[in-house]
Structures are given as C-alpha cells and as structure tokens.
Design a protein around this motif. Structure first.
Motif, short mmCIF file in Angstrom:
data_model
loop_
_atom_site.label_atom_id
_atom_site.label_comp_id
_atom_site.label_asym_id
_atom_site.label_seq_id
_atom_site.Cartn_x
_atom_site.Cartn_y
_atom_site.Cartn_z
N ILE A 235 0.85 -1.19 0.00
CA ILE A 235 0.00 0.00 0.00
C ILE A 235 0.89 1.24 0.00
CG2 ILE A 235 -1.64 1.33 1.38
CD1 ILE A 235 -2.75 -1.34 2.42
N ARG A 236 1.97 1.18 0.77
CA ARG A 236 2.95 2.26 0.88
C ARG A 236 4.33 1.62 0.97
NH1 ARG A 236 2.70 7.20 0.96
NH2 ARG A 236 3.80 7.50 2.90
N PRO A 237 5.39 2.34 0.59
CA PRO A 237 6.73 1.78 0.76
C PRO A 237 6.98 1.40 2.22
CG PRO A 237 6.79 3.75 -0.61
CD PRO A 237 5.39 3.65 -0.05
N GLY A 238 7.51 0.21 2.43
CA GLY A 238 7.78 -0.30 3.77
C GLY A 238 6.68 -1.19 4.32
N HIS A 239 5.60 -1.38 3.57
CA HIS A 239 4.48 -2.23 3.99
C HIS A 239 5.00 -3.65 4.22
CE1 HIS A 239 0.15 -3.76 2.80
NE2 HIS A 239 0.60 -4.34 3.91
N ALA B 266 0.54 1.91 10.91
CA ALA B 266 -0.75 1.23 11.10
C ALA B 266 -0.51 -0.27 11.21
CB ALA B 266 -1.67 1.53 9.92
N ALA B 267 -1.28 -0.92 12.08
CA ALA B 267 -1.24 -2.37 12.22
C ALA B 267 -2.64 -2.89 11.92
CB ALA B 267 -0.80 -2.77 13.63
N LEU B 268 -2.75 -3.72 10.89
CA LEU B 268 -4.05 -4.20 10.44
C LEU B 268 -4.07 -5.72 10.40
CD1 LEU B 268 -3.73 -1.83 7.51
CD2 LEU B 268 -5.70 -1.65 9.01
N LEU B 269 -5.13 -6.28 10.92
CA LEU B 269 -5.38 -7.72 10.82
C LEU B 269 -6.57 -7.87 9.88
CD1 LEU B 269 -4.93 -8.49 14.55
CD2 LEU B 269 -3.87 -9.85 12.75
N ALA B 270 -6.31 -7.68 8.59
CA ALA B 270 -7.41 -7.61 7.65
C ALA B 270 -7.28 -8.59 6.49
CB ALA B 270 -7.50 -6.19 7.09
N GLY B 271 -6.21 -9.34 6.45
CA GLY B 271 -5.96 -10.16 5.28
C GLY B 271 -6.94 -11.30 5.09
N LEU B 272 -7.53 -11.35 3.92
CA LEU B 272 -8.42 -12.44 3.55
C LEU B 272 -7.83 -13.31 2.44
CD1 LEU B 272 -11.79 -10.47 3.47
CD2 LEU B 272 -11.04 -12.08 5.22
N GLU B 273 -6.83 -12.78 1.75
CA GLU B 273 -6.32 -13.46 0.57
C GLU B 273 -5.47 -14.69 0.88
OE1 GLU B 273 -3.46 -10.40 1.93
OE2 GLU B 273 -5.61 -10.37 1.57
N VAL B 274 -4.87 -14.75 2.05
CA VAL B 274 -4.06 -15.91 2.45
C VAL B 274 -4.62 -16.43 3.77
CG1 VAL B 274 -1.76 -16.73 3.07
CG2 VAL B 274 -2.00 -14.99 1.29
N PRO B 275 -5.01 -17.71 3.84
CA PRO B 275 -5.60 -18.25 5.07
C PRO B 275 -4.55 -18.56 6.14
CG PRO B 275 -5.52 -19.97 3.41
CD PRO B 275 -5.01 -18.70 2.76
N HIS B 276 -3.82 -17.54 6.53
CA HIS B 276 -2.75 -17.65 7.52
C HIS B 276 -2.66 -16.27 8.17
CE1 HIS B 276 1.60 -19.36 8.23
NE2 HIS B 276 1.23 -18.60 9.25
N VAL B 277 -2.88 -16.21 9.48
CA VAL B 277 -2.88 -14.93 10.19
C VAL B 277 -1.66 -14.10 9.79
CG1 VAL B 277 -2.68 -13.84 12.46
CG2 VAL B 277 -4.07 -15.90 12.19
N HIS B 278 -1.89 -12.80 9.57
CA HIS B 278 -0.78 -11.89 9.31
C HIS B 278 -1.18 -10.48 9.67
CE1 HIS B 278 -3.06 -12.38 5.57
NE2 HIS B 278 -2.66 -11.18 5.18
N VAL B 279 -0.22 -9.77 10.24
CA VAL B 279 -0.40 -8.38 10.61
C VAL B 279 0.25 -7.53 9.52
CG1 VAL B 279 0.13 -6.58 12.30
CG2 VAL B 279 -0.35 -8.91 13.07
N HIS B 280 -0.53 -6.61 8.95
CA HIS B 280 0.00 -5.66 7.99
C HIS B 280 0.53 -4.46 8.78
CE1 HIS B 280 -1.88 -7.22 4.20
NE2 HIS B 280 -2.70 -7.76 5.09
N LEU B 281 1.79 -4.13 8.60
CA LEU B 281 2.37 -2.91 9.17
C LEU B 281 2.58 -1.94 8.02
CD1 LEU B 281 5.06 -4.45 11.56
CD2 LEU B 281 2.73 -3.70 12.12
N VAL B 282 1.87 -0.81 8.07
CA VAL B 282 1.90 0.14 6.96
C VAL B 282 2.29 1.52 7.48
CG1 VAL B 282 0.58 1.13 5.05
CG2 VAL B 282 0.00 -1.17 5.89
N PRO B 283 3.39 2.07 7.00
CA PRO B 283 3.75 3.43 7.40
C PRO B 283 2.80 4.43 6.74
CG PRO B 283 5.38 2.56 5.86
CD PRO B 283 4.38 1.48 6.11
#
Length: 131
Positions: free
Chosen positions: A33-37, A81-98
């Motif tokens: 989404i942004r550089p460093g995601h 930002a820390a997001l727990l929104a991923g639906l595309e991969v069925p494996h928990v992941h936290v998105h860290l987005v500057p």
C-alpha cells in the motif's frame, strides 16, 4: 498444504524477509500500500487471529511491535498502522503500513507491480533499523 507464507518462511518461495525468530517472521508484501508495507506472520498456520493460542498471539504482537518500530525508524511516518485484515491468504498476518494519514490505509491503493529495486531498498532500510 502449506500456505504461501509458510513456504516463504521455509525459503521454498522467494521473499524479502526482514525479521525472524522462533515464533514469527516478517517480510515485505508483494503488493504494498505504501513503501515499507511489511507483513508479520506467526509460524503456526491458523487462518483467523481470534483462534491463535494466547502465547502465539503474544509473540505475534511482540514481533509486530519490534518490526513496527523499525518501520517507523526507516520511513519516519506519522504512524505505523497495524491491520489484521488479510483475507487473501488463510494464515494470520499483521500488515504494518507506514502512514501519514488514515486515508492511506486502503487496500485499493496497493501497488500490484512494485519496482523490485524499491522493495529491496525498503527491506534493507527495515533490516538496518532492526540492527
């Protein structure tokens, strides 16, 4: 069958891994989404974060905080930002987005064809911030 994230952590698929410990790994997303995601992923394959055992959840947030601080140092955004929104991969992941504003947190803004050199640069900046 192992998730794509497990396959990245096992080095079966390429990935720009910036952090690893016994419980989690962090690597750049292929559609930032942004550089460093960066994605922080537990080694335990579970689809939904509410199903994580408490100890794994603690390790995931601990790793997310550590990597988040590195993203903050490397990119100097107003927030990470820390997001727990991923639906595309069925494996928990936290998105860290500057981010510098909340409107920057939109998966509709993901770059599905990022410059590999920019991804390499972002990974090196985060690794350097991690020490």
């Amino acid at each position: 069958m192992a998730s794509v994230f497990t396959r990245i952590m096992k080095r079966e698929l390429p990935g720009r891994i910036v952090y690893e410990d016994d419980h989690c790994a962090a690597f750049l997303t292929i559609a930032p989404i942004r550089p460093g995601h960066t994605l922080v992923v537990p080694r335990l394959e579970i689809d939904h974060w509410i199903d994580l055992p408490p100890d794994v959840l603690r390790e995931l947030w601990s790793a997310s905080a550590r990597v988040g601080r590195a993203v903050d140092t490397a990119f100097r955004p107003r927030r990470v930002a820390a997001l727990l929104a991923g639906l595309e991969v069925p494996h928990v992941h936290v998105h860290l987005v500057p981010i510098n504003s909340e409107d920057e947190v939109s998966f509709s803004k993901a770059d599905h064809d990022p410059d590999p050199a920019a991804l390499d640069d972002a990974a090196e900046r985060i690794r350097a911030a991690l020490g």
